[in-house]
Design an enzyme around this catalytic site. Structure first.
Site, mmCIF file in Angstrom:
data_model
loop_
_atom_site.group_PDB
_atom_site.id
_atom_site.type_symbol
_atom_site.label_atom_id
_atom_site.label_comp_id
_atom_site.label_asym_id
_atom_site.label_seq_id
_atom_site.Cartn_x
_atom_site.Cartn_y
_atom_site.Cartn_z
ATOM 1 C CG HIS A 168 -4.440 2.357 -1.948
ATOM 2 N ND1 HIS A 168 -4.404 3.081 -0.791
ATOM 3 C CD2 HIS A 168 -5.747 2.293 -2.305
ATOM 4 C CE1 HIS A 168 -5.629 3.446 -0.441
ATOM 5 N NE2 HIS A 168 -6.478 2.995 -1.349
ATOM 6 C CD GLU A 193 -10.044 4.067 -1.017
ATOM 7 O OE1 GLU A 193 -10.943 4.497 -0.294
ATOM 8 O OE2 GLU A 193 -8.940 3.688 -0.567
ATOM 9 C CG ASP A 218 -2.293 0.621 0.879
ATOM 10 O OD1 ASP A 218 -2.281 1.803 0.493
ATOM 11 O OD2 ASP A 218 -3.334 -0.051 0.999
HETATM 12 C C1 TNX Z 1 -10.811 1.859 2.380
HETATM 13 S S1 TNX Z 1 -11.523 -0.978 1.582
HETATM 14 C C2 TNX Z 1 -9.726 1.240 1.799
HETATM 15 C C3 TNX Z 1 -8.483 1.053 2.581
HETATM 16 C C4 TNX Z 1 -8.578 1.705 3.936
HETATM 17 C C5 TNX Z 1 -9.945 1.425 4.535
HETATM 18 C C6 TNX Z 1 -10.115 1.944 5.923
HETATM 19 C C7 TNX Z 1 -10.580 -0.516 0.465
HETATM 20 C C8 TNX Z 1 -10.611 -1.296 -0.726
HETATM 21 N N1 TNX Z 1 -9.802 0.592 0.600
HETATM 22 O O1 TNX Z 1 -7.371 1.530 1.853
HETATM 23 O O2 TNX Z 1 -7.575 1.197 4.751
HETATM 24 O O3 TNX Z 1 -10.940 2.001 3.719
HETATM 25 O O4 TNX Z 1 -11.311 1.496 6.493
#
Ligand code: TNX
Length: 619
Positions: free
Chosen positions: A272, A336, A198
């Site tokens: 990420h 994301e 990440d």
């Molecule tokens: C969303 S769940 C994210 C993570 C974060 C998390 C915190 C997901 C696919 N991505 O990068 O750690 O929320 O709750």
């Protein structure tokens, strides 16, 4: 070693409570499909003969280790080596994988009578039958164990029962990963989703690209406190890092296999990826920029560039991942990914035009599809977060639905396999377990035990054919605000037991009242003696309230077997030095006065629950 010692202590000191004896589930979590209690018990002692037709089976090895840890040295005999027909022997345990009865996948049948235990299961079925059997064990305080007579027929509701761990935001060492796998196996979870990369750290050794760990596994410092608010610009000034060598990964994969757990590695892309970009800026859209491994949480705008250089490097990385992980499914992230960098990058814009892509979202799909093809060509399939659905996928791609159930529903309707892991339904174990300000810092949210327990992974909008695509369920433990094993276990337990029941038990057999008040207290006692940390639920029989009364009776019961509910009536914070009550506590409030009953549950090893305050007023 420490854990083994502690396990031995469970045997000799823990006593099964009367609550467990009268429990229709005989203390088993997740609750079995069908269980018929009998009369009497089987006594396992030094004279017990144990036979199997599969001496090399994982379950058989597990049992041998278990017995050793309990100070019993019974050998387990290969049945083809004995002339006596073992079925006729008394004080005998039979573990069989070759038998005629058809059983569902991962299913088992367990028959405990006074003279014999017969456990039948194929593959992981035998292992799961053994886990149930071991949960039924009642220590006697002597060098024997008793197991109550019962007939259990059992198999899981879902093929996929997963638990995730983010080791990027905070690193957890090999010993902790094994401890995590141990508790997963105990509760019949069969997939470990290992979030290895990440923004804040790359944790997997890749021989061809040493900088991924040399540079990418270390961040200079970490954000202190919550993401927003008073400490929003405060950092701890302490470097944080760590990674797993390929040797260690192989060791963990084997350890998991011994416990019927498949390890799914996640290599995040194209978002990420700050740690990867810092190690190799050539993978970004601005190779001349200086990057640093993420020190704050959230989403970063710098992402991987969809160039041939990046795909070549990812190919080499995935080749090594494939060599390390036998899992059919490889998780490629996909969540994301901000599109800012791609919007302003000439190469990306040209690629969009040349490949007739819709826009930057089309480019994200192009990215995922290219990686998917690469893995498919090597016999693997992809899993990704629900964003991967946005641009069309190969039919064998599995979608992990995290932003509610919408992505999962759409994916199942398109014929993709789905794993449900919606943050909104109590499956984000980084969310708070109560609304109390006594909870430790978390990302927020609200995921109490009851919410996790009541989740049903099959949305009713899906028709029968579409429902088949719901492979199962998973909970996620993101670790932005979880820096230590103790806190990870606090966030995991007891919610993971609820997840296990969601994944295994048919809805008709689920019973939250029994789960919360009978089985959880027993399991928390066992887990404490095994050396696990957990959240101690607040005392039964009281809640934070204010009401008008002259008299009130509280039926206080501890939420961990062997624990005590200490209370005060004098307005002071209850401690282990205060009075304790089990059962009825009668409180009389003089006219015109106010009494505050405060309770705390304290376990034998000193773990504490939140304090509950009930204010009684006699106006
Ligand atoms: C969303 S769940 C994210 C993570 C974060 C998390 C915190 C997901 C696919 N991505 O990068 O750690 O929320 O709750």
């Amino acid at each position: 070693m420490k854990y083994i010692l502690v396990v031995c202590m469970v045997l000799f000191f823990a006593q099964q409570s009367s609550a467990q004896k009268s429990d229709p589930y005989l203390g088993i979590v997740p609750a079995p499909n069908s269980i018929k209690k009998g009369k009497g018990a089987f006594v396992l002692n030094a004279e017990t003969s144990i036979f199997t037709d599969s001496p090399n089976h994982r379950a058989v090895k597990f049992l041998a280790n278990y017995l050793k840890s309990k100070g019993l040295s019974n050998s387990i005999v290969n049945m083809s080596n004995v002339s006596n027909k073992p079925a006729s022997l008394k004080n005998t345990i039979l573990l069989l994988t070759n038998f005629k009865t058809p059983l569902p996948r991962e299913g088992y049948e367990l028959m405990v009578s006074e003279g014999q235990i017969l456990l039948q299961g194929r593959g992981s079925g035998l292992f799961y039958g053994l886990q149930s059997l071991l949960q039924m064990v009642e220590p006697t305080g002597k060098a024997s164990l008793t197991i109550p007579c019962a007939i259990i027929k059992d198999y899981p509701r879902f093929a996929y029962r997963g638990m995730h761990l983010d080791v990027s935001r905070h690193f957890f060492d090999v010993a902790f990963i094994k401890k995590y796998l141990d508790v997963m196996a105990m509760y019949k979870l069969n997939n470990f989703h290992w979030h290895l990369t990440d923004d804040q750290g790359w944790r997997l050794e890749i021989k061809k690209y040493p900088n991924l760990t040399k540079v990418g596994s270390m961040r200079a410092q970490t954000k202190v406190g919550g993401y927003k608010g008073a400490l929003s610009d405060v950092f701890d000034n302490v470097p944080h890092g760590g990674f797993y060598t390929q040797e260690q990964v192989k060791e963990i994969v084997a350890y998991a296999q011994d416990r019927c757990i498949n390890v799914i590695p996640e290599i995040e892309m194209p978002g990420h990826s700050m740690a990867a970009i810092t190690a190799y800026p050539i993978m970004s859209c601005n190779p001349s920029k200086t990057y640093k491994v993420g020190e704050n949480w959230g989403v970063y705008n710098d992402v991987l560039c969809p160039s041939d250089t990046t795909f070549n490097m990812l190919g080499h990385i995935l080749d090594e991942v494939i060599d390390m992980f036998p899992s059919k499914m490889i998780h490629i992230g996909g969540d994301e990914c901000p599109k800012e960098m791609w919007k302003s990058n000439e190469f990306c814009q040209q690629l969009i035009r040349d490949s007739a892509l819709r826009d930057e979202h089309g480019l994200q799909s192009y990215f995922i599809r290219r990686i998917e093809r690469y893995l498919n060509d090597r016999g693997r399939s992809i899993i990704g977060w629900d964003e991967i659905l946005e641009g069309g996928l190969a039919p064998n791609a599995t979608v992990m639905s995290w932003r509610g159930e919408t992505g999962g529903i759409a994916a199942a309707q398109l014929g993709h396999n789905v794993i449900m892991t919606p943050g909104s339904e109590g499956l984000y174990f980084d969310h708070a377990q109560s609304k109390s300000d006594q909870e430790p810092l978390s990302i927020g949210g609200y995921a109490p035990l009851s919410k996790t327990y009541s989740y049903n992974p099959v949305p009713s909008v899906l028709n029968e054919a579409q429902q088949v695509h719901i492979l199962g369920v998973q909970a996620n433990l993101w670790t932005e605000y979880i820096a230590t094993p103790a806190k990870a276990e606090y966030m995991l337990l007891p919610r993971m037991l609820a997840l296990a029941e969601v994944g295994w038990t048919p809805t008709s057999q689920k019973d939250f009242a029994n789960f919360q008040t009978v089985r959880i207290p027993h399991h928390l006692q066992v887990l404490e003696a095994m050396g696990y940390n957990f959240r101690v639920p607040e005392s039964m029989g009281i809640e934070d309230t204010t009401f008008n009364t002259a008299n009130q009776t509280f039926n206080l019961e501890p939420t961990v077997e062997g624990a005590k509910v200490h209370y005060t009536l004098d307005g002071y914070t209850p401690t282990q030095n205060d009075l304790w009550s089990s059962g009825n506590l009668d409180v009389a409030v003089p006219k015109g006065k106010k009494i505050q009953v405060q309770t705390i549950v304290i376990t034998p090893m000193g773990k504490r629950s939140n304090i509950v305050k009930a204010t009684l007023q006699n106006d």
